[in-house]
Motif scaffolding. Structure first.
Motif, PDB file in Angstrom:
ATOM      1  N   THR A   3     -22.523  13.819  22.294  1.00 36.08           N
ATOM      2  CA  THR A   3     -21.251  13.353  21.758  1.00 36.08           C
ATOM      3  C   THR A   3     -20.253  13.200  22.893  1.00 36.08           C
ATOM      4  O   THR A   3     -20.485  13.657  24.022  1.00 36.08           O
ATOM      5  N   TYR A   4     -19.135  12.577  22.566  1.00 30.36           N
ATOM      6  CA  TYR A   4     -18.034  12.448  23.531  1.00 30.36           C
ATOM      7  C   TYR A   4     -17.630  13.827  24.041  1.00 30.36           C
ATOM      8  O   TYR A   4     -17.477  14.040  25.251  1.00 30.36           O
ATOM      9  N   GLU A   5     -17.490  14.788  23.129  1.00 28.27           N
ATOM     10  CA  GLU A   5     -17.102  16.143  23.511  1.00 28.27           C
ATOM     11  C   GLU A   5     -18.121  16.779  24.447  1.00 28.27           C
ATOM     12  O   GLU A   5     -17.759  17.465  25.399  1.00 28.27           O
ATOM     13  N   THR A   6     -19.414  16.538  24.192  1.00 27.76           N
ATOM     14  CA  THR A   6     -20.469  17.080  25.044  1.00 27.76           C
ATOM     15  C   THR A   6     -20.389  16.481  26.446  1.00 27.76           C
ATOM     16  O   THR A   6     -20.498  17.201  27.442  1.00 27.76           O
ATOM     17  N   LEU A   7     -20.194  15.174  26.515  1.00 24.47           N
ATOM     18  CA  LEU A   7     -20.086  14.518  27.823  1.00 24.47           C
ATOM     19  C   LEU A   7     -18.891  15.053  28.615  1.00 24.47           C
ATOM     20  O   LEU A   7     -18.997  15.307  29.816  1.00 24.47           O
ATOM     21  N   VAL A   8     -17.762  15.243  27.940  1.00 27.64           N
ATOM     22  CA  VAL A   8     -16.572  15.779  28.612  1.00 27.64           C
ATOM     23  C   VAL A   8     -16.839  17.202  29.082  1.00 27.64           C
ATOM     24  O   VAL A   8     -16.532  17.560  30.227  1.00 27.64           O
ATOM     25  N   ALA A   9     -17.417  18.032  28.225  1.00 22.04           N
ATOM     26  CA  ALA A   9     -17.718  19.420  28.604  1.00 22.04           C
ATOM     27  C   ALA A   9     -18.652  19.470  29.811  1.00 22.04           C
ATOM     28  O   ALA A   9     -18.453  20.289  30.722  1.00 22.04           O
ATOM     29  N   ALA A  11     -18.923  17.155  32.135  1.00 24.39           N
ATOM     30  CA  ALA A  11     -18.149  16.700  33.288  1.00 24.39           C
ATOM     31  C   ALA A  11     -17.281  17.824  33.832  1.00 24.39           C
ATOM     32  O   ALA A  11     -17.127  17.989  35.057  1.00 24.39           O
ATOM     33  N   LEU A  12     -16.724  18.631  32.944  1.00 26.76           N
ATOM     34  CA  LEU A  12     -15.843  19.715  33.380  1.00 26.76           C
ATOM     35  C   LEU A  12     -16.582  20.860  34.064  1.00 26.76           C
ATOM     36  O   LEU A  12     -15.950  21.735  34.644  1.00 26.76           O
ATOM     37  N   THR A  13     -17.914  20.823  34.054  1.00 32.55           N
ATOM     38  CA  THR A  13     -18.663  21.824  34.821  1.00 32.55           C
ATOM     39  C   THR A  13     -18.662  21.494  36.306  1.00 32.55           C
ATOM     40  O   THR A  13     -18.930  22.366  37.133  1.00 32.55           O
ATOM     41  N   VAL A  14     -18.355  20.230  36.651  1.00 34.66           N
ATOM     42  CA  VAL A  14     -18.316  19.830  38.063  1.00 34.66           C
ATOM     43  C   VAL A  14     -16.933  19.360  38.514  1.00 34.66           C
ATOM     44  O   VAL A  14     -16.703  19.196  39.708  1.00 34.66           O
ATOM     45  N   VAL A  15     -16.027  19.152  37.566  1.00 31.31           N
ATOM     46  CA  VAL A  15     -14.675  18.690  37.893  1.00 31.31           C
ATOM     47  C   VAL A  15     -13.676  19.732  37.395  1.00 31.31           C
ATOM     48  O   VAL A  15     -13.494  19.882  36.187  1.00 31.31           O
ATOM     49  N   PRO A  16     -13.048  20.462  38.309  1.00 35.34           N
ATOM     50  CA  PRO A  16     -12.042  21.432  37.859  1.00 35.34           C
ATOM     51  C   PRO A  16     -10.803  20.734  37.314  1.00 35.34           C
ATOM     52  O   PRO A  16     -10.520  19.586  37.651  1.00 35.34           O
ATOM     53  N   GLU A  17     -10.092  21.445  36.457  1.00 35.71           N
ATOM     54  CA  GLU A  17      -8.855  20.914  35.903  1.00 35.71           C
ATOM     55  C   GLU A  17      -7.657  21.538  36.601  1.00 35.71           C
ATOM     56  O   GLU A  17      -7.718  22.669  37.069  1.00 35.71           O
ATOM     57  N   ARG A  88      -4.778   9.960  29.347  1.00 34.06           N
ATOM     58  CA  ARG A  88      -3.833  10.349  28.295  1.00 34.06           C
ATOM     59  C   ARG A  88      -3.930  11.837  27.961  1.00 34.06           C
ATOM     60  O   ARG A  88      -2.930  12.518  27.825  1.00 34.06           O
ATOM     61  N   SER A  89      -5.159  12.354  27.817  1.00 28.15           N
ATOM     62  CA  SER A  89      -5.328  13.718  27.319  1.00 28.15           C
ATOM     63  C   SER A  89      -6.176  14.626  28.200  1.00 28.15           C
ATOM     64  O   SER A  89      -6.272  15.814  27.934  1.00 28.15           O
ATOM     65  N   GLY A  90      -6.813  14.075  29.233  1.00 28.40           N
ATOM     66  CA  GLY A  90      -7.651  14.879  30.108  1.00 28.40           C
ATOM     67  C   GLY A  90      -9.138  14.707  29.878  1.00 28.40           C
ATOM     68  O   GLY A  90      -9.941  15.318  30.574  1.00 28.40           O
ATOM     69  N   ARG A  91      -9.519  13.871  28.927  1.00 28.97           N
ATOM     70  CA  ARG A  91     -10.942  13.667  28.664  1.00 28.97           C
ATOM     71  C   ARG A  91     -11.528  12.549  29.523  1.00 28.97           C
ATOM     72  O   ARG A  91     -12.531  12.740  30.214  1.00 28.97           O
ATOM     73  N   ARG A  92     -10.913  11.365  29.451  1.00 30.91           N
ATOM     74  CA  ARG A  92     -11.406  10.255  30.279  1.00 30.91           C
ATOM     75  C   ARG A  92     -11.324  10.611  31.755  1.00 30.91           C
ATOM     76  O   ARG A  92     -12.183  10.216  32.553  1.00 30.91           O
ATOM     77  N   SER A  93     -10.283  11.358  32.128  1.00 30.33           N
ATOM     78  CA  SER A  93     -10.138  11.736  33.536  1.00 30.33           C
ATOM     79  C   SER A  93     -11.265  12.661  33.980  1.00 30.33           C
ATOM     80  O   SER A  93     -11.723  12.585  35.124  1.00 30.33           O
ATOM     81  N   ALA A  94     -11.731  13.527  33.095  1.00 28.53           N
ATOM     82  CA  ALA A  94     -12.870  14.387  33.438  1.00 28.53           C
ATOM     83  C   ALA A  94     -14.116  13.539  33.686  1.00 28.53           C
ATOM     84  O   ALA A  94     -14.841  13.748  34.661  1.00 28.53           O
ATOM     85  N   LEU A  95     -14.357  12.568  32.806  1.00 29.51           N
ATOM     86  CA  LEU A  95     -15.523  11.692  32.971  1.00 29.51           C
ATOM     87  C   LEU A  95     -15.406  10.859  34.248  1.00 29.51           C
ATOM     88  O   LEU A  95     -16.372  10.707  34.996  1.00 29.51           O
ATOM     89  N   ALA A  96     -14.219  10.330  34.499  1.00 34.84           N
ATOM     90  CA  ALA A  96     -14.001   9.544  35.719  1.00 34.84           C
ATOM     91  C   ALA A  96     -14.135  10.425  36.957  1.00 34.84           C
ATOM     92  O   ALA A  96     -14.684  10.007  37.985  1.00 34.84           O
ATOM     93  N   GLY A  97     -13.628  11.644  36.861  1.00 38.55           N
ATOM     94  CA  GLY A  97     -13.744  12.577  37.976  1.00 38.55           C
ATOM     95  C   GLY A  97     -15.187  12.872  38.320  1.00 38.55           C
ATOM     96  O   GLY A  97     -15.566  12.931  39.491  1.00 38.55           O
ATOM     97  N   ARG A  98     -16.012  13.032  37.287  1.00 38.68           N
ATOM     98  CA  ARG A  98     -17.434  13.270  37.530  1.00 38.68           C
ATOM     99  C   ARG A  98     -18.057  12.083  38.271  1.00 38.68           C
ATOM    100  O   ARG A  98     -18.865  12.261  39.179  1.00 38.68           O
ATOM    101  N   THR A  99     -17.681  10.890  37.886  1.00 37.56           N
ATOM    102  CA  THR A  99     -18.182   9.699  38.582  1.00 37.56           C
ATOM    103  C   THR A  99     -17.799   9.743  40.056  1.00 37.56           C
ATOM    104  O   THR A  99     -18.628   9.473  40.933  1.00 37.56           O
TER     105      THR A  99
END
Length: 153
Positions: A3-9, A11-17, A88-99
Protein backbone atom coordinates in the motif's frame (compact mmCIF):
# COMPACT_ATOMS: atom_id res chain seq x y z
CA UNK A 1 0.43 -6.09 -2.48
CA UNK A 2 2.02 -3.03 -0.95
CA UNK A 3 0.00 0.00 0.00
CA UNK A 4 0.94 3.66 -0.15
CA UNK A 5 1.44 3.58 3.63
CA UNK A 6 3.73 0.54 3.33
CA UNK A 7 5.85 2.20 0.66
CA UNK A 8 6.19 5.35 2.78
CA UNK A 9 7.09 3.34 5.89
CA UNK A 10 9.76 1.46 3.93
CA UNK A 11 11.17 4.72 2.58
CA UNK A 12 11.40 6.13 6.10
CA UNK A 13 13.71 3.27 7.09
CA UNK A 14 16.40 4.87 4.88
CA UNK A 15 15.34 8.54 4.89
CA UNK A 16 15.33 10.29 8.26
CA UNK A 17 12.76 12.96 8.96
CA UNK A 18 13.36 16.49 10.19
CA UNK A 19 10.67 18.38 12.09
CA UNK A 20 9.62 21.85 10.90
CA UNK A 21 10.99 23.63 13.98
CA UNK A 22 14.31 21.80 13.65
CA UNK A 23 14.49 22.81 9.98
CA UNK A 24 13.81 26.43 10.98
CA UNK A 25 16.85 26.27 13.28
CA UNK A 26 18.95 24.39 10.74
CA UNK A 27 18.32 27.06 8.09
CA UNK A 28 19.94 29.63 10.37
CA UNK A 29 23.23 27.71 10.24
CA UNK A 30 25.80 27.64 7.48
CA UNK A 31 25.84 25.93 5.17
CA UNK A 32 22.07 25.76 4.93
CA UNK A 33 20.58 22.60 3.42
CA UNK A 34 19.14 22.56 -0.08
CA UNK A 35 15.34 22.60 0.16
CA UNK A 36 13.81 20.45 -2.57
CA UNK A 37 10.05 20.68 -3.09
CA UNK A 38 8.72 17.66 -5.01
CA UNK A 39 5.04 18.65 -5.21
CA UNK A 40 3.18 19.24 -8.46
CA UNK A 41 3.77 22.55 -10.29
CA UNK A 42 0.39 24.04 -9.32
CA UNK A 43 1.01 23.19 -5.65
CA UNK A 44 4.44 24.80 -5.70
CA UNK A 45 3.11 27.90 -7.49
CA UNK A 46 0.34 28.32 -4.92
CA UNK A 47 2.75 28.31 -1.98
CA UNK A 48 6.18 27.05 -1.09
CA UNK A 49 8.99 27.62 1.38
CA UNK A 50 11.05 30.63 0.23
CA UNK A 51 14.33 29.58 -1.36
CA UNK A 52 13.22 26.04 -2.13
CA UNK A 53 14.10 24.39 -5.42
CA UNK A 54 11.27 22.75 -7.34
CA UNK A 55 11.51 19.32 -8.97
CA UNK A 56 8.21 17.42 -9.16
CA UNK A 57 8.47 13.70 -8.42
CA UNK A 58 7.63 12.96 -12.04
CA UNK A 59 10.97 14.38 -13.23
CA UNK A 60 13.04 13.89 -10.08
CA UNK A 61 15.47 11.31 -11.46
CA UNK A 62 16.26 13.40 -14.55
CA UNK A 63 16.48 16.59 -12.46
CA UNK A 64 19.05 14.91 -10.19
CA UNK A 65 21.41 13.86 -12.98
CA UNK A 66 23.48 15.66 -15.61
CA UNK A 67 22.50 15.53 -19.25
CA UNK A 68 18.73 15.95 -19.31
CA UNK A 69 16.43 18.83 -20.17
CA UNK A 70 15.09 18.58 -16.63
CA UNK A 71 18.55 18.66 -15.00
CA UNK A 72 18.73 21.09 -12.09
CA UNK A 73 22.44 21.86 -11.59
CA UNK A 74 21.86 22.99 -7.97
CA UNK A 75 20.38 19.60 -7.18
CA UNK A 76 23.03 17.55 -8.98
CA UNK A 77 25.77 19.50 -7.19
CA UNK A 78 24.12 18.75 -3.82
CA UNK A 79 24.84 15.02 -4.05
CA UNK A 80 27.25 15.24 -1.07
CA UNK A 81 25.39 18.04 0.73
CA UNK A 82 22.38 18.13 3.03
CA UNK A 83 19.10 17.97 1.10
CA UNK A 84 15.69 18.32 2.76
CA UNK A 85 12.89 17.00 0.57
CA UNK A 86 9.50 18.68 0.94
CA UNK A 87 5.93 17.86 -0.01
CA UNK A 88 2.49 18.63 1.40
CA UNK A 89 2.46 16.13 4.28
CA UNK A 90 5.80 14.30 4.34
CA UNK A 91 4.80 11.19 2.42
CA UNK A 92 5.79 12.01 -1.16
CA UNK A 93 8.98 13.57 0.19
CA UNK A 94 9.89 10.30 1.92
CA UNK A 95 9.43 8.40 -1.35
CA UNK A 96 11.39 11.02 -3.30
CA UNK A 97 14.09 11.00 -0.64
CA UNK A 98 14.48 7.26 -1.00
CA UNK A 99 14.96 7.72 -4.74
CA UNK A 100 17.69 10.29 -4.11
CA UNK A 101 19.42 7.95 -1.65
CA UNK A 102 19.29 5.18 -4.27
CA UNK A 103 20.87 7.66 -6.72
CA UNK A 104 23.79 8.22 -4.36
CA UNK A 105 22.78 11.35 -2.47
CA UNK A 106 24.47 11.18 0.93
CA UNK A 107 22.52 13.47 3.32
CA UNK A 108 18.81 13.29 2.49
CA UNK A 109 16.02 14.08 4.93
CA UNK A 110 12.25 14.40 4.56
CA UNK A 111 10.36 17.29 6.13
CA UNK A 112 7.99 15.59 8.57
CA UNK A 113 4.45 16.94 8.13
CA UNK A 114 5.58 18.77 4.97
CA UNK A 115 4.63 22.35 4.15
CA UNK A 116 1.42 21.83 6.09
CA UNK A 117 3.45 21.29 9.28
CA UNK A 118 5.82 24.10 8.29
CA UNK A 119 2.85 26.47 8.07
CA UNK A 120 1.43 25.19 11.39
CA UNK A 121 4.79 25.97 13.01
CA UNK A 122 4.72 29.55 11.70
CA UNK A 123 7.16 29.05 8.84
CA UNK A 124 6.98 31.55 5.99
CA UNK A 125 5.42 30.59 2.66
CA UNK A 126 5.41 32.49 -0.61
CA UNK A 127 3.55 32.18 -3.89
CA UNK A 128 4.97 31.98 -7.42
CA UNK A 129 5.38 35.79 -7.53
CA UNK A 130 7.30 35.89 -4.25
CA UNK A 131 4.37 37.30 -2.27
CA UNK A 132 3.98 36.15 1.32
CA UNK A 133 1.08 33.71 1.78
CA UNK A 134 -1.28 34.36 4.69
CA UNK A 135 -1.05 31.42 7.15
CA UNK A 136 -4.86 31.15 7.40
CA UNK A 137 -5.13 30.93 3.61
CA UNK A 138 -2.50 28.18 3.73
CA UNK A 139 -4.49 26.35 6.44
CA UNK A 140 -7.52 26.29 4.15
CA UNK A 141 -5.41 25.20 1.16
CA UNK A 142 -3.99 22.26 3.11
CA UNK A 143 -7.33 21.07 4.47
CA UNK A 144 -8.02 17.48 3.39
CA UNK A 145 -10.70 17.17 0.73
CA UNK A 146 -11.24 13.44 0.36
CA UNK A 147 -14.57 12.81 -1.36
CA UNK A 148 -16.83 9.95 -0.24
CA UNK A 149 -16.16 7.92 -3.40
CA UNK A 150 -12.43 8.12 -2.62
CA UNK A 151 -12.88 6.40 0.74
CA UNK A 152 -13.36 2.95 -0.82
CA UNK A 153 -15.63 0.11 0.21
Amino acid sequence: MKTYETLVAEALTVVPEILPWDLQSRLEQAPAPLLLDVREPEEYAAMHIPGSLHAPRGILEAAAQWGFEETLPELVRARDSEVVVICRSGRRSALAGRTLVEMGFKQVQSLKMGVRGWNDDGGALEDADGNEVDPELADEYFRARVRPEQMGP
